[in-house]
Motif scaffolding. Structure first.
Motif, PDB file in Angstrom:
ATOM      1  N   THR A 122     -22.559  57.746 -23.658  1.00 33.95           N
ATOM      2  CA  THR A 122     -22.257  57.833 -22.229  1.00 33.95           C
ATOM      3  C   THR A 122     -21.894  56.449 -21.697  1.00 33.95           C
ATOM      4  OG1 THR A 122     -24.610  57.590 -21.701  1.00 33.95           O
ATOM      5  CG2 THR A 122     -23.761  59.830 -21.819  1.00 33.95           C
ATOM      6  N   ARG A 123     -20.854  56.442 -20.875  1.00 33.46           N
ATOM      7  CA  ARG A 123     -20.342  55.169 -20.363  1.00 33.46           C
ATOM      8  C   ARG A 123     -19.914  55.303 -18.905  1.00 33.46           C
ATOM      9  NH1 ARG A 123     -17.102  54.570 -25.525  1.00 33.46           N
ATOM     10  NH2 ARG A 123     -18.728  54.091 -27.020  1.00 33.46           N
ATOM     11  N   GLY A 124     -20.084  54.213 -18.160  1.00 35.99           N
ATOM     12  CA  GLY A 124     -19.595  54.201 -16.783  1.00 35.99           C
ATOM     13  C   GLY A 124     -18.084  54.146 -16.732  1.00 35.99           C
ATOM     14  N   GLY A 125     -17.477  53.414 -17.678  1.00 35.21           N
ATOM     15  CA  GLY A 125     -16.021  53.284 -17.730  1.00 35.21           C
ATOM     16  C   GLY A 125     -15.425  54.082 -18.878  1.00 35.21           C
TER      17      GLY A 125
ATOM     18  N   ALA B   7     -19.107  61.010 -23.152  1.00 35.81           N
ATOM     19  CA  ALA B   7     -18.990  61.346 -21.723  1.00 35.81           C
ATOM     20  C   ALA B   7     -18.686  60.011 -21.044  1.00 35.81           C
ATOM     21  CB  ALA B   7     -20.268  61.964 -21.194  1.00 35.81           C
ATOM     22  N   GLU B   8     -17.440  59.867 -20.632  1.00 40.50           N
ATOM     23  CA  GLU B   8     -17.000  58.554 -20.134  1.00 40.50           C
ATOM     24  C   GLU B   8     -16.536  58.638 -18.683  1.00 40.50           C
ATOM     25  OE1 GLU B   8     -15.548  55.694 -23.368  1.00 40.50           O
ATOM     26  OE2 GLU B   8     -14.021  57.264 -23.190  1.00 40.50           O
TER      27      GLU B   8
ATOM     28  N   ALA C 131     -16.291  64.937 -17.087  1.00 42.57           N
ATOM     29  CA  ALA C 131     -16.725  64.363 -18.379  1.00 42.57           C
ATOM     30  C   ALA C 131     -18.003  65.039 -18.876  1.00 42.57           C
ATOM     31  CB  ALA C 131     -16.949  62.866 -18.221  1.00 42.57           C
ATOM     32  N   LEU C 132     -18.941  65.275 -17.955  1.00 44.04           N
ATOM     33  CA  LEU C 132     -20.209  65.898 -18.377  1.00 44.04           C
ATOM     34  C   LEU C 132     -19.986  67.358 -18.764  1.00 44.04           C
ATOM     35  CD1 LEU C 132     -22.637  64.245 -15.792  1.00 44.04           C
ATOM     36  CD2 LEU C 132     -22.479  63.777 -18.253  1.00 44.04           C
ATOM     37  N   ALA C 133     -19.107  68.056 -18.014  1.00 45.72           N
ATOM     38  CA  ALA C 133     -18.837  69.470 -18.325  1.00 45.72           C
ATOM     39  C   ALA C 133     -18.190  69.585 -19.699  1.00 45.72           C
ATOM     40  CB  ALA C 133     -17.943  70.080 -17.244  1.00 45.72           C
TER      41      ALA C 133
END
Ligand SMILES: Cc1cc2nc3c(=O)[nH]c(=O)nc-3n(C[C@H](O)[C@H](O)[C@H](O)COP(=O)(O)O)c2cc1C
Length: 199
Positions: free
Chosen positions: A139-142, A173-174, A186-188
């Motif tokens: 998982t990343r913010g960018g 999930a980015e 991204a999460l879906a």
């Protein structure tokens, strides 16, 4: 019984996005395959950092170790045994300051043991923890996957292959900090992938 080892590394424990994805997948896989699920939270219960004393203990023959050295090696042995017993590894992997969480690096430093998890041969190092599959929930913010700023993927792949785990699948999930719409999308997508992989 075949076991899944789930490693959480988010600073935010069970509510971290990487932990939630890892838990969703590991739980579903445990249910669909009848595997036992073990969870280790490396942020809540960090392992100790590598020191000169520890590295020296690793390299000292078992029969010659002092009591302190035996204690150091026992901590590493327990982590290795836990991983050895699992046939599936599920890793929650947040990106923090462009790298892996420092707690994961410290954990990896306990796993890299010559003669235990890898051995040197004339053809180069050979990993000894074979026969496992790893799933990594990154998982990343960018947005980093497939670009020069993704310094996590190659590192984690390289390290796992070094100890014998070469079947590694990354689920990303980015853009989680790039607005509500991107975050939800991204999460879906990651959740859809989980349903497919765990079926
Ligand atoms: C201390 C810190 C450092 C971060 N550094 C980065 C970074 O370098 N690149 C990036 O894309 N996102 C960065 N982020 C955003 C996280 O990768 C993102 O919030 C992700 O969901 C974290 O996973 P977690 O919720 O499982 O902890 C950072 C977040 C925190 C808290």
């Amino acid at each position: 019984m075949p076991t899944i080892l789930q490693l959480n590394t988010s600073l935010f424990g069970d509510s971290g996005q990487s932990s939630r994805l890892a838990a969703g997948f590991a739980g579903a896989l445990a249910k669909s395959t009848g595997r036992e699920l073990k969870v280790r939270d490396l942020a809540a219960n960090p392992v100790s950092h590598l020191t000169a004393e520890r590295v020296t203990a690793f390299g000292t023959p078992a029969s010659e170790r002092t009591l302190d050295q035996q204690r150091h090696v026992a901590e590493s042995d327990a982590l290795i045994d836990e991983l050895r017993e699992a046939d599936v590894l599920v890793l929650g992997l947040p990106m923090y300051n462009f790298g892996v969480p420092s707690t994961l690096k410290a954990y990896f430093d306990h796993l890299a043991r010559a003669g235990v998890t890898f051995r040197y041969t004339a053809e180069g190092p050979v990993g000894l923890l074979t026969g496992k599959k790893a799933y990594v929930f990154a998982t990343r913010g960018g947005q980093h996957a497939g670009t020069a700023t993704d310094l996590q993927t190659d590192y984690v792949r390289l390290f796992l292959r070094f100890i014998g785990i070469s079947d590694v699948e990354f689920i990303y999930a980015e853009g989680l900090a790039l607005g509500e719409q991107q975050r939800e999308r991204a999460l879906a997508t990651a959740v859809e992938t989980i349903s497919r992989l765990a079926a």
